[in-house]
Scaffold this motif. Structure first.
Motif, PDB file in Angstrom:
ATOM      1  N   THR A 205      32.654  37.025  51.454  1.00  0.00           N
ATOM      2  CA  THR A 205      33.965  37.373  50.770  1.00  0.00           C
ATOM      3  C   THR A 205      33.510  35.946  49.669  1.00  0.00           C
ATOM      4  O   THR A 205      34.099  35.569  50.446  1.00  0.00           O
ATOM      5  N   THR A 224      41.483  40.893  44.930  1.00  0.00           N
ATOM      6  CA  THR A 224      40.536  41.514  44.230  1.00  0.00           C
ATOM      7  C   THR A 224      41.379  43.077  43.495  1.00  0.00           C
ATOM      8  O   THR A 224      41.163  43.855  42.854  1.00  0.00           O
ATOM      9  N   THR A 225      42.763  42.099  43.553  1.00  0.00           N
ATOM     10  CA  THR A 225      44.183  43.486  43.410  1.00  0.00           C
ATOM     11  C   THR A 225      44.980  42.698  41.998  1.00  0.00           C
ATOM     12  O   THR A 225      44.758  41.599  42.228  1.00  0.00           O
ATOM     13  N   ARG A 256      37.239  41.072  53.719  1.00  0.00           N
ATOM     14  CA  ARG A 256      36.917  41.476  52.857  1.00  0.00           C
ATOM     15  C   ARG A 256      37.550  42.740  52.419  1.00  0.00           C
ATOM     16  O   ARG A 256      38.596  42.970  51.868  1.00  0.00           O
ATOM     17  N   ASP A 260      41.205  43.171  49.894  1.00  0.00           N
ATOM     18  CA  ASP A 260      41.062  44.455  48.621  1.00  0.00           C
ATOM     19  C   ASP A 260      42.291  45.201  49.017  1.00  0.00           C
ATOM     20  O   ASP A 260      42.260  46.154  48.431  1.00  0.00           O
TER      21      ASP A 260
END
Length: 578
Positions: A205, A224-225, A256, A260
């Motif tokens: 990650t 990741t957002t 991870r 996410d």
């Protein structure tokens, strides 16, 4: 060729000898029990102590079962069939068809089950023995039973015999090579060497180390957002093992997955102990470890409090941390606490308590002369708790059968040992496992602050594993009795590791929840709702319910873009230090 692979029938003398072995083992167990009774301190005279009836009945039952074994072997058409228990039917050691189809090996298998069952029943029948002492006898007996399985010896394992014929004995040479290699490194091999590498196919990650102290590295993971929960998450893994149990392959990584889901995730990577850490104690893991990491994240992101997770021993320490913060009027620093298979009340802490007596503690002191305990000792201890799977399975497959090791990420992690500060480890075993002081208000203190778990009002999510042999669910449940704040208890399928590392995509296992009040785990289960799959989404809903506010992903939310510069890429350096 098939005839060549079939072992010859044993002689009558061999079968008579096997019967004598079974009987002698039973007799030795009975004699051991009687001898033990005679030497119990402050015990009444022997004649008053033991009613001989149970011993006589046990011996009679054993010989009755033995005679039934013989009848099934000599005259199977007129004998009562052997009825296996569910556990015996599922025993992977005897899953090969030869154990049932060949009369000789079927006899060996049934004989083994009979003697094992009677030995364990004799332990349970012991009277006037201290419960801890009985636990030790039970554990030793189970270990002996696992060690003496006919599957562990070349002459009594049909698959090994066939392999010897097939390879002309080369399997034994290869197995000997495996064994000598393990002896050289002082640790049993469980997975293929070189199959896994941190950063290549484990702990992948993306993130950066943003702080390093003599005790830990703090890793911040890349978002990741576009939006994330305003309250960040700080994960405290156990320092008995490496942190990447929560960041295995990408498909199994809790870290991870959490990233996410729009969570700003930080993980503490503990340093493996060396001689420089000889004075490190529990206070250090609370003050210079957990509280320091919490304050670091709060200051970095400019937030009042953080969400926390404590796994196993780090969960126990997190409970102490919460009590210390509450006593110092700083409870707001932690908005929620999640506990993965953690204990605070060690009265029913399972088989690990077997290793906490004066002799064991003295041995640990002798092994810790340089100020730290070699991680291989702890690895061997945990392997003993599941000796059938983590020891004898490899003796059979890799030493006797000469099979190559299969690549398995979880077993690679299991073998990646961590050294422990000796002073801390000894105090942990004595103060918690032996003396159970953590649940006694004021019995322990951190930096002069007394610990009182009843003062903890932080919302908590408490997860236990139904088949956990390290932190039994009954023991984990007791945490619900010692905190004063709201809690959600979740019982997950499987054990200490697989019960935690169970991603939703795998669609494995299940979990149980119950919103009704319950005063015991048994009461909880009576009306609990079962849900298939992973409990991770349940935890995420609970976490959002504590504080669902969100913020944009920029500035310090990106590793290295805030006040703390990036030191190195995740997974960092401490996780690589042996």
């Amino acid at each position: 060729m098939a005839d060549t692979l079939t072992p010859a029938l044993p002689r009558l003398e061999d079968l008579q000898h096997w019967t004598w072995v079974l009987g002698r083992a039973q007799q030795m167990m009975l004699e051991h029990g009687l001898d033990l009774m005679e030497h119990v301190p402050s015990a009444p005279p022997f004649g008053m102590l033991l009613d001989p009836t149970p011993a006589v009945r046990a011996s009679a039952d054993f010989w009755a079962d033995t005679m039934q074994l013989w009848q099934r072997f000599l005259d199977p058409a007129h004998a009562e069939p052997f009825v296996e228990t569910t556990e015996q039917a599922r025993d992977k050691r005897f899953k090969a068809p030869q154990w049932r189809e060949d009369p000789i090996f079927d006899f060996l298998r049934q004989s083994y089950f009979v003697i094992a069952d009677h030995m364990l029943r004799n332990v349970e029948a012991l009277e006037h023995v201290d419960e801890r002492q009985k636990d030790q006898i039970r554990f030793a007996t189970k270990g002996f039973i696992d060690a003496m399985s006919p599957s562990n010896f070349p002459a009594t394992n049909p698959q090994v015999i066939e392999k010897i014929v097939e390879t002309k004995g080369e399997n034994l040479l290869k197995g000997l090579q495996h064994m000598l290699q393990d002896m050289a490194k002082g640790q049993m091999t469980q997975t293929a060497a070189g199959a896994f590498e941190l950063g290549r196919n484990l702990a992948m990650t993306p993130g950066k180390v943003v702080k390093r102290t003599p005790l830990y590295e703090l890793i911040q993971y890349s978002p990741t957002t576009d939006e994330v929960l305003e309250t960040p998450l700080v994960i405290f893994p156990p320092w008995i093992n490496r942190f990447y149990i929560l960041d295995l392959t990408p498909e199994k990584s809790f870290i991870r997955w959490a990233v996410d889901q729009g969570i700003t995730v930080f993980v503490v990577s503990w340093r493996s102990a060396d001689a420089s850490m000889k004075d490190v104690v529990w206070d250090d893991y609370v003050e210079r470890g957990q509280i320091d990491a919490i304050d670091t994240v709060r200051e970095l992101l400019g937030v009042e409090g953080v969400h926390t997770i404590g796994y196993c021993v780090a969960g126990t320490t997190l409970a102490a941390t919460l009590a210390v913060l509450a006593a110092r009027d700083q409870a707001e620093k932690v908005k929620s606490a999640t506990f993965f298979t953690a204990q605070v009340d060690f009265a029913d802490a399972g088989e690990l308590r077997v290793f906490v007596d004066d002799d064991q503690l003295a041995m640990i002191r002798s092994l810790s002369a340089e100020g730290f305990l070699d991680g291989r000792y702890m690895a061997a201890t945990f392997n003993l708790l599941r000796g059938r799977d983590l020891i004898w399975n490899y003796v059979t497959n890799n030493y006797l059968m000469g099979q190559d090791y299969a690549p398995f990420d979880l077993l690679h992690w299991n073998s990646d040992v961590t050294n422990l500060p000796a002073a801390w480890h000894l105090s942990y075993l004595t103060d918690l496992y032996r003396d159970n002081k953590l649940i006694a208000p004021g019995a322990l203190s951190i930096g002069g602050t007394p610990i009182d778990l009843s003062k903890v009002r932080t919302p908590s999510y408490i997860q236990a594993g139904r088949e956990d042999h390290i932190a039994p669910p009954k023991s984990v449940w007791k945490m619900t009795h010692h905190f004063s704040g709201p809690h959600r208890f979740v019982l997950a399928g499987s054990g200490h590791i697989a019960g935690v590392v169970n991603p939703p995509a795998a669609k494995k296992y299940q979990y149980w929840t119950n919103s009704s009040p319950a005063d015991s785990l048994e009461t909880f289960l009576e009306s609990a709702s079962e849900t298939s799959g992973s409990w991770w989404p349940d935890w995420l809903r609970w976490l959002a319910g504590i504080d669902g506010a969100k913020t944009t992903t920029n500035g310090a939310r990106v590793p290295g873009m805030g006040a703390l510069a990036a030191i190195t890429e995740a997974p960092g350096e401490y996780v690589r230090t042996r």
